[in-house]
Design an enzyme around this catalytic site. Structure first.
Site, short mmCIF file in Angstrom:
data_model
loop_
_atom_site.label_atom_id
_atom_site.label_comp_id
_atom_site.label_asym_id
_atom_site.label_seq_id
_atom_site.Cartn_x
_atom_site.Cartn_y
_atom_site.Cartn_z
N LYS A 249 24.47 19.25 -51.50
CA LYS A 249 25.24 18.16 -50.90
C LYS A 249 24.48 17.59 -49.73
CE LYS A 249 29.44 17.21 -48.22
NZ LYS A 249 30.67 17.76 -47.64
N GLU A 299 39.07 15.56 -37.74
CA GLU A 299 38.40 16.83 -38.01
C GLU A 299 38.21 17.68 -36.76
OE1 GLU A 299 34.47 18.60 -40.33
OE2 GLU A 299 34.91 16.46 -40.38
N GLU A 343 32.78 20.13 -53.35
CA GLU A 343 32.35 19.68 -52.02
C GLU A 343 33.13 20.42 -50.93
OE1 GLU A 343 32.32 15.54 -49.37
OE2 GLU A 343 32.75 15.46 -51.52
N GLU A 478 34.28 4.52 -50.04
CA GLU A 478 34.86 5.52 -49.14
C GLU A 478 34.46 5.25 -47.69
OE1 GLU A 478 34.25 10.24 -48.18
OE2 GLU A 478 34.42 9.65 -50.29
N LYS A 482 36.91 4.30 -44.44
CA LYS A 482 36.91 5.01 -43.17
C LYS A 482 36.68 4.06 -41.99
CE LYS A 482 35.31 9.33 -45.26
NZ LYS A 482 34.15 10.23 -45.50
#
Length: 491
Positions: A249, A299, A343, A478, A482
């Protein structure tokens, strides 16, 4: 032994404050070292943004960190002591600096669970602070615009003990005034400075700063998009490397630069973010040169509280639905998506492995949950562990940054790919921002969904995790989703 008077007396009686500071100075002479004097007091409710607005100046550092939904905030301004680092071992050096000053701190007030002196900290994504492959969209597309970001905007590490600090925990508010006193301090001037801060707090405006959200975006004269074709090529090239098995990734991000007809208003933009995203961490920190890094991050990287550590694995994303039925369908697809689950599991495994390496005993939730925000939803696994007194928060932070959610895996290869394919300096984007207090408690987030504000200019950041099965168009969509978190808020 130094006699510490009640903070209420120091707050109200300037002669008593002056006398106490003179005693502290004598203590410095005896001990042959400077000391931090921290005056602590609970106060009436105040909007954290009102507090920041009252003190904010471009030439002084600030730190704003609020999660409205849980009624948690910490706001600091100016620096009693400060450290910047631009070389290796930044986390260890930071912890050593913090410990050294806390050993020389005298607290006038209760060391309650509500508040204690705290250092505000920010670390750039890269330890060496600047990417050699960086280009500047302003320069490339608009040669008449000056070299806006030709040098690092923030040092690799910045930490400071604010001269004035506000805590909110639930419905309780506490204020700290931190002052450096040494044998050469002008106590009259120090007394006046503290008294001026007290007067400013006593005269704060009531009520919250309202949001100013409209359907129309802030007037802009220039909108500079990154080269979408370059992003597609970067994703395709990394997918080829993933196919070889050398990379699992990589997180590739984009920077969008904008110019406005008038300066962006920091306080009002933060008020908008707070209103739009009460379930996120709203943050801002400045470099004392007029440039501010702000955002709305979902986060959390780590929380340490009374001997316990909590961290979040957050990876795998999908939009929210227009209706309850559509929203539930999208959530179900996310929870059963092989790509997103792989992921996400990479982040969970990474965090567990790093915590085990420190001798901790991490305990993850049995399966991923959903973290549903107003415009996006993520796969989320909370992980907890007790920690021993000899392990500091920054020790854990050094092991966790960067997680696969911010860089990729294997980490070294992912970082090399980021350096090769991203054409801008990440600076504080996707990097740790947070605080550490006198008791070793603290909290750090990952600086995503963020923007660098410089007067009438802004650079907006967002990224996407590239894994086997990723489609360039979907990843770009995506990123654009965001970015809406910021575009709607800037005023």
């Amino acid at each position: 032994m130094l006699a510490v008077p009640p903070p209420q007396l120091l707050w109200q009686d300037r002669r008593e404050l002056h006398r106490f500071l003179c005693e502290c100075q004598q203590n410095c002479l005896v001990n042959s070292e400077p000391q931090i004097i921290s005056i602590v007091r609970e106060i009436d409710a105040v909007d954290p943004l009102r507090f920041l607005e009252a003190f904010l100046t471009e030439d002084k550092p600030h730190f704003y960190f609020e999660k409205a939904q849980s009624k948690q905030a910490i706001v600091g301004w100016d620096a009693a002591v400060k450290l910047t680092i631009n070389n290796g071992e930044r986390f260890a050096k930071s912890q050593e600096f913090i410990d050294g000053w806390f050993r020389r701190t005298i607290i006038a007030g209760s060391e309650s669970d509500l508040t204690a002196p705290a250092f505000c900290c920010s670390f750039t994504f890269f330890q060496d602070n600047y990417q050699s492959n960086s280009e500047h969209y302003y320069l490339r597309n608009y040669p008449n615009v000056d070299n806006y970001h030709s040098q690092p905007v923030f040092p690799a590490a910045t930490l400071f003990l604010p001269s004035i600090l506000l805590y909110q925990k639930g419905d309780r508010y506490s204020l700290l005034i931190n002052t450096l006193v040494d044998k050469n301090s002008d106590i009259d001037a120090v007394t006046r400075s503290i008294s001026a801060k007290i007067d400013t707090v006593n005269n704060l405006k009531k009520g919250s700063i309202p949001a100013e959200i409209t359907k129309n975006l802030h007037p802009r004269t220039i909108w500079i998009n990154p080269q979408v074709g370059d992003f597609h090529k970067s994703v395709s090239a990394n997918l080829q490397l993933i196919d070889t098995g050398k990379l699992s990734k990589v997180v590739l991000s984009q920077a969008f630069d904008i110019c406005s007809e008038r300066p962006f208003r920091l306080i009002n933009s933060l008020a908008n973010l707070r209103s739009l995203y009460p379930d996120c961490y709203i943050f801002s920190t400045g470099n004392s040169q007029g440039q501010n890094f702000i955002g709305a991050s979902p986060e959390r990287l780590i929380t340490v509280n009374q001997g316990n550590c909590s961290t979040d694995a957050l990876a795998g994303s999908a939009p929210r639905g227009e209706t309850e039925t559509e929203d539930a369908e999208i959530a179900h697809r996310l929870l059963s998506s092989d790509k997103n689950l792989r992921e996400h599991q990479a982040v969970v495994d990474f965090i567990i492995e790093r915590l085990l390496h420190l001798g901790l005993t991490p305990s993850p939730s049995p399966k991923p949950r959903l973290m549903q925000l107003s415009n996006i939803q993520h796969l989320w696994t909370p992980i907890t562990s007790p920690i021993s007194p000899n392990i500091h928060l920054l020790d854990i932070l050094a092991k966790l940054h960067p997680t696969p959610a911010a860089a990729g895996t294997p980490c070294e290869i992912a970082i090399a790919q980021i350096r090769q394919y991203e054409t801008f300096d990440r600076s504080l984007y996707a990097a740790p921002l947070g605080w550490v207090d006198y008791h070793g408690n603290g909290e750090f987030i990952v600086g995503i969904r963020s923007a660098l504000i410089d007067c009438d200019r802004a650079r907006l950041f967002a990224g996407a995790g590239i894994v086997a099965g990723s489609e360039p168009e979907q990843e770009l969509a995506e990123i654009q989703l965001k970015l809406q978190a910021l575009l709607r808020a800037l005023v």
